[in-house]
Design a protein around this motif. Structure first.
Motif, PDB file in Angstrom:
ATOM      1  N   GLN A  15       0.835  -1.202   0.000  1.00  0.00           N
ATOM      2  CA  GLN A  15       0.000   0.000   0.000  1.00  0.00           C
ATOM      3  C   GLN A  15       0.864   1.244   0.000  1.00  0.00           C
ATOM      4  N   ALA A  16       0.391   2.250  -0.739  1.00  0.00           N
ATOM      5  CA  ALA A  16       1.093   3.529  -0.808  1.00  0.00           C
ATOM      6  C   ALA A  16       0.120   4.661  -0.532  1.00  0.00           C
ATOM      7  N   GLU A  17       0.562   5.683   0.220  1.00  0.00           N
ATOM      8  CA  GLU A  17      -0.250   6.881   0.488  1.00  0.00           C
ATOM      9  C   GLU A  17       0.418   8.058  -0.194  1.00  0.00           C
ATOM     10  N   GLY A  18      -0.339   8.741  -1.008  1.00  0.00           N
ATOM     11  CA  GLY A  18       0.215   9.819  -1.804  1.00  0.00           C
ATOM     12  C   GLY A  18       0.672   9.295  -3.157  1.00  0.00           C
ATOM     13  N   VAL A  19       1.608   9.997  -3.788  1.00  0.00           N
ATOM     14  CA  VAL A  19       2.155   9.550  -5.086  1.00  0.00           C
ATOM     15  C   VAL A  19       2.928   8.256  -4.846  1.00  0.00           C
ATOM     16  N   PRO A  20       2.551   7.148  -5.521  1.00  0.00           N
ATOM     17  CA  PRO A  20       3.144   5.847  -5.176  1.00  0.00           C
ATOM     18  C   PRO A  20       4.544   5.660  -5.736  1.00  0.00           C
ATOM     19  N   SER A  21       5.376   5.003  -4.920  1.00  0.00           N
ATOM     20  CA  SER A  21       6.691   4.505  -5.331  1.00  0.00           C
ATOM     21  C   SER A  21       6.967   3.317  -4.423  1.00  0.00           C
ATOM     22  N   LEU A  22       6.582   2.132  -4.897  1.00  0.00           N
ATOM     23  CA  LEU A  22       6.585   0.940  -4.062  1.00  0.00           C
ATOM     24  C   LEU A  22       7.639  -0.055  -4.557  1.00  0.00           C
ATOM     25  N   THR A  40       5.802   2.608  -9.837  1.00  0.00           N
ATOM     26  CA  THR A  40       5.591   4.050  -9.718  1.00  0.00           C
ATOM     27  C   THR A  40       4.385   4.462 -10.551  1.00  0.00           C
ATOM     28  N   ALA A  41       3.794   5.619 -10.128  1.00  0.00           N
ATOM     29  CA  ALA A  41       2.691   6.219 -10.891  1.00  0.00           C
ATOM     30  C   ALA A  41       2.844   7.730 -10.820  1.00  0.00           C
ATOM     31  N   GLU A  42       2.205   8.424 -11.736  1.00  0.00           N
ATOM     32  CA  GLU A  42       2.369   9.871 -11.818  1.00  0.00           C
ATOM     33  C   GLU A  42       1.629  10.609 -10.709  1.00  0.00           C
ATOM     34  N   SER A  65      -2.048  -1.258  -3.688  1.00  0.00           N
ATOM     35  CA  SER A  65      -3.158  -0.502  -3.100  1.00  0.00           C
ATOM     36  C   SER A  65      -2.721   0.941  -2.924  1.00  0.00           C
ATOM     37  N   LEU A  66      -3.489   1.870  -3.473  1.00  0.00           N
ATOM     38  CA  LEU A  66      -3.128   3.288  -3.458  1.00  0.00           C
ATOM     39  C   LEU A  66      -4.140   4.072  -2.621  1.00  0.00           C
ATOM     40  N   ALA A  67      -3.671   5.135  -1.970  1.00  0.00           N
ATOM     41  CA  ALA A  67      -4.542   6.005  -1.168  1.00  0.00           C
ATOM     42  C   ALA A  67      -4.003   7.424  -1.199  1.00  0.00           C
ATOM     43  N   LYS A  68      -4.922   8.372  -1.319  1.00  0.00           N
ATOM     44  CA  LYS A  68      -4.526   9.769  -1.276  1.00  0.00           C
ATOM     45  C   LYS A  68      -4.278  10.178   0.184  1.00  0.00           C
ATOM     46  N   PRO A  69      -3.356  11.080   0.446  1.00  0.00           N
ATOM     47  CA  PRO A  69      -3.103  11.525   1.821  1.00  0.00           C
ATOM     48  C   PRO A  69      -4.298  12.302   2.369  1.00  0.00           C
ATOM     49  N   LEU A  70      -4.462  12.248   3.677  1.00  0.00           N
ATOM     50  CA  LEU A  70      -5.582  12.926   4.327  1.00  0.00           C
ATOM     51  C   LEU A  70      -5.376  14.432   4.284  1.00  0.00           C
ATOM     52  N   ASN A  71      -6.405  15.124   3.793  1.00  0.00           N
ATOM     53  CA  ASN A  71      -6.401  16.581   3.808  1.00  0.00           C
ATOM     54  C   ASN A  71      -6.999  17.039   5.138  1.00  0.00           C
ATOM     55  N   THR A  72      -6.122  17.551   6.011  1.00  0.00           N
ATOM     56  CA  THR A  72      -6.568  17.889   7.360  1.00  0.00           C
ATOM     57  C   THR A  72      -7.688  18.925   7.354  1.00  0.00           C
ATOM     58  N   THR A  73      -7.548  19.923   6.522  1.00  0.00           N
ATOM     59  CA  THR A  73      -8.584  20.976   6.475  1.00  0.00           C
ATOM     60  C   THR A  73      -9.922  20.410   6.030  1.00  0.00           C
ATOM     61  N   ALA A  98      -1.322  10.440  -7.181  1.00  0.00           N
ATOM     62  CA  ALA A  98      -1.924   9.629  -6.113  1.00  0.00           C
ATOM     63  C   ALA A  98      -3.353   9.276  -6.483  1.00  0.00           C
ATOM     64  N   GLY A  99      -3.824   8.236  -5.893  1.00  0.00           N
ATOM     65  CA  GLY A  99      -5.194   7.796  -6.151  1.00  0.00           C
ATOM     66  C   GLY A  99      -5.726   6.996  -4.986  1.00  0.00           C
ATOM     67  N   ASN A 100      -6.985   6.667  -5.047  1.00  0.00           N
ATOM     68  CA  ASN A 100      -7.635   5.840  -4.023  1.00  0.00           C
ATOM     69  C   ASN A 100      -8.168   4.577  -4.685  1.00  0.00           C
ATOM     70  N   GLY A 101      -7.623   3.446  -4.293  1.00  0.00           N
ATOM     71  CA  GLY A 101      -8.064   2.176  -4.856  1.00  0.00           C
ATOM     72  C   GLY A 101      -6.885   1.250  -5.132  1.00  0.00           C
ATOM     73  N   SER A 102      -7.189   0.160  -5.777  1.00  0.00           N
ATOM     74  CA  SER A 102      -6.165  -0.847  -6.101  1.00  0.00           C
ATOM     75  C   SER A 102      -5.922  -0.869  -7.604  1.00  0.00           C
ATOM     76  N   ILE A 103      -4.685  -1.167  -7.965  1.00  0.00           N
ATOM     77  CA  ILE A 103      -4.319  -1.359  -9.365  1.00  0.00           C
ATOM     78  C   ILE A 103      -3.893  -2.810  -9.551  1.00  0.00           C
TER      79      ILE A 103
END
Length: 498
Positions: free
Chosen positions: A64-71, A130-132, A166-174, A134-139
């Motif tokens: 799993q990666a959070e943000g722009v993936p590089s696994l 790697t991917a360009e 598994s990809l996930a976007k980082p949490l936007n605190t605001t 971030a996203g939410n979901g699985s590839i």
């Protein structure tokens, strides 16, 4: 089974069985067999390369990666040979999150047969995904690697390896805080708003007919008086109907008193009506009577057949007004009940109102005026030597300058003759029958006084109790202490002793 030309890796072997029944004859006629529905079965198999080729794992999981993936992940390999991942190799993506851009898998510098990774046995091949964006979901998809025997790149063959990440976007605190606040507000907030709205819609003074009467009152000796007589409703009271909308109203003005329907702070329960009269304090006959300050009256929404006690600020705390609110169809019995309720409860409610308003409360016993006879009142001396109650019972006096204090007085009328001994009834209005004449009151200038120089309480005589003097002739001089004969013993609590 000829497997030549099939790719190395997982595969499905499908078996099909077709059954035909045996032919037969019927009445000399031949009947062919029946072909049944084919039966099929699928068997998963793994096609491996020839013996001199390396064997790769069938699947790699990048995690799993959070943000722009590089696994990074390792692919297991066995056997001996050479493995590389062509630089121009594109992934075969089956499913992926939207807007992640182009995805790629690399294996370090092993991009051709010349830079391949040579393995012997039990090696781990490092892969990087790697991917360009971030996203939410699985590839999911497959990547094709090349394998060949050592030193024989011309015999290279492709191998498809499945991959997943598994990809996930980082949490936007605001955004998270805003979403949380909105959820907390709208979650319980919408039901509360609906409750308040429903309560506001029904918070009205009913539109049934209403009559009102504002009556000045005074409380004296614990009784309610109207124009100096005991309180009572008159036939001319409560005869004028007030104009009110049949659908109910939210505010109403009666004789300068404003009534306003309110919902209250709680979304539950019923509303109420606040009573506001400028520069006045008030309390109502309905529970709880007033607000938290105790000085602003409060009524239920159905204000009919209730009453409100009002008093001007800074005025006599024993006087005020009672505002009666009666239904237009009030019966004689209900009218009498309101009158009795006012007479019974108003004195006590006036005391509570005065206490809440932080203003002094006059005792009923002190509310009367001074006089020469009767009970209660403040009396002022009429002559320089008269500074007494003047026959009053209770109260205080303002004494004019006097040379001496007088005797024990009480109930009676003004007279210069002695009083009837206490304990005997007063027979009529004759001056000589009063108990406590002017010359015998507290603080009177007389030779028979309470604490006088000659006949005082325990002074001037052996017995201490003064005897009322005999009547003096008109115009005669009042004898001084030296001219007065010693009196006979006298009992102030009963008939004279014989």
């Amino acid at each position: 089974m000829d497997l030549k030309g099939l790719p190395v890796g997982p595969a499905q072997m499908r078996l099909s069985l077709t059954v035909t029944t045996a032919p037969t004859t019927y009445k000399g006629k031949a009947i062919p067999g029946t072909v049944l529905e084919p039966a099929m079965v699928s068997i998963p198999v793994n096609l491996t390369p020839p013996a001199n080729f390396p064997v790769l794992g069938s699947r790699v999981d990048f995690g799993q990666a959070e943000g722009v993936p590089s696994l990074f992940a390792n692919l297991g390999a066995s056997g001996a040979g050479c493995v590389w991942l062509p630089a121009a190799q594109e992934l075969k993506v089956v499913a992926s999150p939207a807007a992640i851009g182009k995805s790629a898998i690399t294996m370090g510098k092993a991009v051709s047969a010349d830079s391949c990774i040579s393995i012997t046995s039990g090696e781990q091949l490092p892969l990087n995904y790697t991917a360009e964006n971030a996203g939410n979901g699985s590839i999911n998809g497959t990547v094709t690697l090349m394998i060949s025997p050592d030193g024989e790149p011309d015999k290279a063959m492709p191998v498809d390896v499945a991959f997943t990440a598994s990809l996930a976007k980082p949490l936007n605190t605001t955004n998270f805080i805003l979403a949380l606040i909105v959820a907390l507000v709208l979650g319980p907030g919408i039901p509360l708003v609906l409750l308040y709205l429903a309560k506001w819609l029904v918070a009205k003074i009913p539109g049934s007919s209403l009559s009102a009467e504002l009556i000045p009152i005074t409380v004296a000796y614990g009784q309610v008086e109207r124009d100096g007589v005991p309180f009572a409703l008159r036939p001319t009271d409560l005869v004028q109907l007030l104009p009110i909308d049949p659908g109910g109203v939210r505010s109403l003005s009666v004789a300068g008193v404003n009534f306003k329907a309110r919902t209250g702070r709680s979304p539950l329960g019923t509303g109420y009506v606040s009573v506001d009269s400028p520069n006045r304090v008030g309390i109502s006959s309905a529970y709880p009577g007033a607000d938290s300050t105790g000085t602003q009256a409060r009524l239920p929404l159905a204000i009919h057949n209730n009453w409100v006690l009002l008093r001007d600020r800074g005025t006599d705390p024993q006087s005020g007004y009672v505002l009666i609110l009666a239904g237009g169809d009030i019966s004689a019995t209900r009218r009498q009940n309101i009158e009795d309720d006012i007479k019974r409860r108003l004195p006590e409610m006036l005391g509570r109102l005065n206490e809440a308003a932080a203003e002094p409360v006059l005792e009923a016993a002190m509310a009367g005026g001074g006089s020469d006879s009767g009970t209660g009142g403040f009396a002022q001396g009429q002559t320089p030597d008269a500074g007494a109650f003047g026959g009053g019972f209770g109260g205080f006096t303002q004494q004019a300058p006097a040379p001496a204090a007088g005797g024990f007085g009480g109930f009676g009328s003004e007279t210069t003759s002695g009083g009837q001994p206490q304990g005997e009834p007063n027979q009529g209005n004759a001056p000589q029958q009063g108990f406590g004449s002017v010359n015998q009151g507290f603080g009177q200038d007389t030779a028979q006084g309470f604490g006088s120089a000659n006949q005082g309480f325990g002074q001037g005589t052996p017995d201490g109790w003064a005897v009322p003097p005999a009547p003096e002739p008109q115009g005669a001089d009042v004898p001084g202490p030296e001219d007065t004969a010693p009196p006979a013993p006298y009992n102030p609590w009963g008939p004279p002793t014989s």
